[in-house]
Scaffold this motif. Sequence first.
Motif, PDB file in Angstrom:
ATOM      1  N   ARG A 273      65.083  49.337  -7.527  1.00 52.52           N
ATOM      2  CA  ARG A 273      65.187  50.547  -6.711  1.00 52.52           C
ATOM      3  C   ARG A 273      63.961  50.679  -5.589  1.00 52.52           C
ATOM      4  O   ARG A 273      64.046  50.903  -4.533  1.00 52.52           O
ATOM      5  CB  ARG A 273      65.493  51.611  -7.421  1.00 52.52           C
ATOM      6  N   LEU A 274      62.786  50.424  -6.227  1.00 48.24           N
ATOM      7  CA  LEU A 274      61.535  50.642  -5.443  1.00 48.24           C
ATOM      8  C   LEU A 274      61.424  49.602  -4.457  1.00 48.24           C
ATOM      9  O   LEU A 274      60.944  49.935  -3.508  1.00 48.24           O
ATOM     10  CB  LEU A 274      60.311  50.690  -6.419  1.00 48.24           C
ATOM     11  N   HIS A 275      61.761  48.260  -4.769  1.00 48.33           N
ATOM     12  CA  HIS A 275      61.650  47.266  -3.842  1.00 48.33           C
ATOM     13  C   HIS A 275      62.616  47.509  -2.552  1.00 48.33           C
ATOM     14  O   HIS A 275      62.097  47.393  -1.467  1.00 48.33           O
ATOM     15  CB  HIS A 275      61.990  46.018  -4.373  1.00 48.33           C
ATOM     16  N   ASN A 276      63.667  48.197  -3.020  1.00 47.98           N
ATOM     17  CA  ASN A 276      64.671  48.528  -1.832  1.00 47.98           C
ATOM     18  C   ASN A 276      64.214  49.720  -1.020  1.00 47.98           C
ATOM     19  O   ASN A 276      64.274  49.681   0.131  1.00 47.98           O
ATOM     20  CB  ASN A 276      66.061  48.794  -2.448  1.00 47.98           C
ATOM     21  N   THR A 277      63.457  50.678  -1.502  1.00 47.92           N
ATOM     22  CA  THR A 277      62.986  51.690  -0.956  1.00 47.92           C
ATOM     23  C   THR A 277      61.911  51.216  -0.066  1.00 47.92           C
ATOM     24  O   THR A 277      61.855  51.797   1.452  1.00 47.92           O
ATOM     25  CB  THR A 277      62.630  52.873  -1.862  1.00 47.92           C
ATOM     26  N   VAL A 278      60.891  50.432  -0.484  1.00 53.62           N
ATOM     27  CA  VAL A 278      59.928  50.050   0.453  1.00 53.62           C
ATOM     28  C   VAL A 278      60.416  49.180   1.460  1.00 53.62           C
ATOM     29  O   VAL A 278      59.907  49.338   2.833  1.00 53.62           O
ATOM     30  CB  VAL A 278      58.750  49.205  -0.410  1.00 53.62           C
ATOM     31  N   LYS A 307      61.203  62.410   4.613  1.00 50.90           N
ATOM     32  CA  LYS A 307      62.314  62.826   3.725  1.00 50.90           C
ATOM     33  C   LYS A 307      62.416  61.681   2.487  1.00 50.90           C
ATOM     34  O   LYS A 307      62.813  62.243   1.430  1.00 50.90           O
ATOM     35  CB  LYS A 307      63.605  62.742   4.703  1.00 50.90           C
ATOM     36  N   ASN A 308      62.126  60.473   2.911  1.00 50.65           N
ATOM     37  CA  ASN A 308      62.141  59.395   1.482  1.00 50.65           C
ATOM     38  C   ASN A 308      61.137  59.633   0.544  1.00 50.65           C
ATOM     39  O   ASN A 308      61.114  59.162  -0.468  1.00 50.65           O
ATOM     40  CB  ASN A 308      62.139  58.156   2.071  1.00 50.65           C
ATOM     41  N   HIS A 309      59.759  60.344   1.153  1.00 54.28           N
ATOM     42  CA  HIS A 309      58.726  60.482   0.287  1.00 54.28           C
ATOM     43  C   HIS A 309      58.752  60.959  -1.009  1.00 54.28           C
ATOM     44  O   HIS A 309      58.195  60.351  -2.251  1.00 54.28           O
ATOM     45  CB  HIS A 309      57.394  60.976   1.016  1.00 54.28           C
TER      46      HIS A 309
END
Length: 354
Positions: A273-278, A307-309
């Motif tokens: 999930r974090l990889h995709n967010t970055v 907003k994503n932070h």
Amino acid sequence: MLECLPAGSPTFSTMHQAPMDASSSSSSPVTSTTTINLSRIYSTAILQTNSFKEMVRITSSMDLVVPDAADHEQDQLQDLSGMLTQVLSPNRDRVLNALHRSKSTSLLNLISSYFDYSERTTRLCLTLRGIVAQARRLYSPINTLLQDLPIDSLSQTHCELVVQEFHKFKDDANPFPRPDSLTFHPIRDHFCDLNRQLERRLRKSSSRIRLVRSPNPDPNTVLCCRGGAAITAYIPPKFARRELAYAAQLKVASRNTYVLKTDLDTLDSLVGRLHNTVEDDKRFIRLGLNMGNDEHTVQEVLIHLGKNHPNLGHYLDLLEQKITTCLITVNHSRSQLLKEILLHQTSSDSSHPQ
């Protein structure tokens, strides 16, 4: 690939639970008294324990390590080995010393594999902990921009500063491995295979125990009766004690093999999930840079990142917490198993005449 347990097996991880919205409970007075805040319970039960705080204290030193591009790989291996000696408990030498006294080759191989895979899990967790620190450093300039700049009234100087940081961000590598990488698959496959072997060996041990615990009190236990002639065998108490000890070790190893496999599944999900967010943030920044560095474009990109932070910070915190709890779980499981091994060896030694 067969899974360790059937798909219908119940699993539950509080790390997947998002914090509950307090406003929703206040707007529903009928259910507010019965709503269980899992996040608060988890925080009280786990995150406030001394073991969790101590593990956080040890691993937080990784936040201060800034990789050097010249000898990055070698330095990383040294840092990881040094951290492993502080985190892993019981350590490898203590485990090997106990295993060397084992008299069951088949059991020794299985138990040794568990200790080996649990150590690999700790190494992986420490690597992930370093990745979390890298991600926080990657986003630090962006966070500063979001906090300090008047996004609604950006000057040209502000825009130039933002564009400069955007270029740095998009050029830096994503610290998180891709979801289709082999970061987690090998160790999870090892745990699945080990769990099947442990369960098979446990069934074998359980059948022996049932034989030992025959209702016939006579030590010459009747095994079968054929043609009027009974065939008997003497089952010594030492055999019974040994099988019970083996079964206890197998149960601990099997149970914790499944627990660690489940923890790795959760870590894999959070890392993906974090990889995709970055990647999404990088993609949006590249799009903005291609459109120019005017005030409106820079404003839109900053608003999107703002907003994503919160979600990014939330999942970074979740991953960091899950890494810490996984490290604690590894140590707890290793201590449990070593305790069973030493208990059996102590009872075996005391059964021999001095």
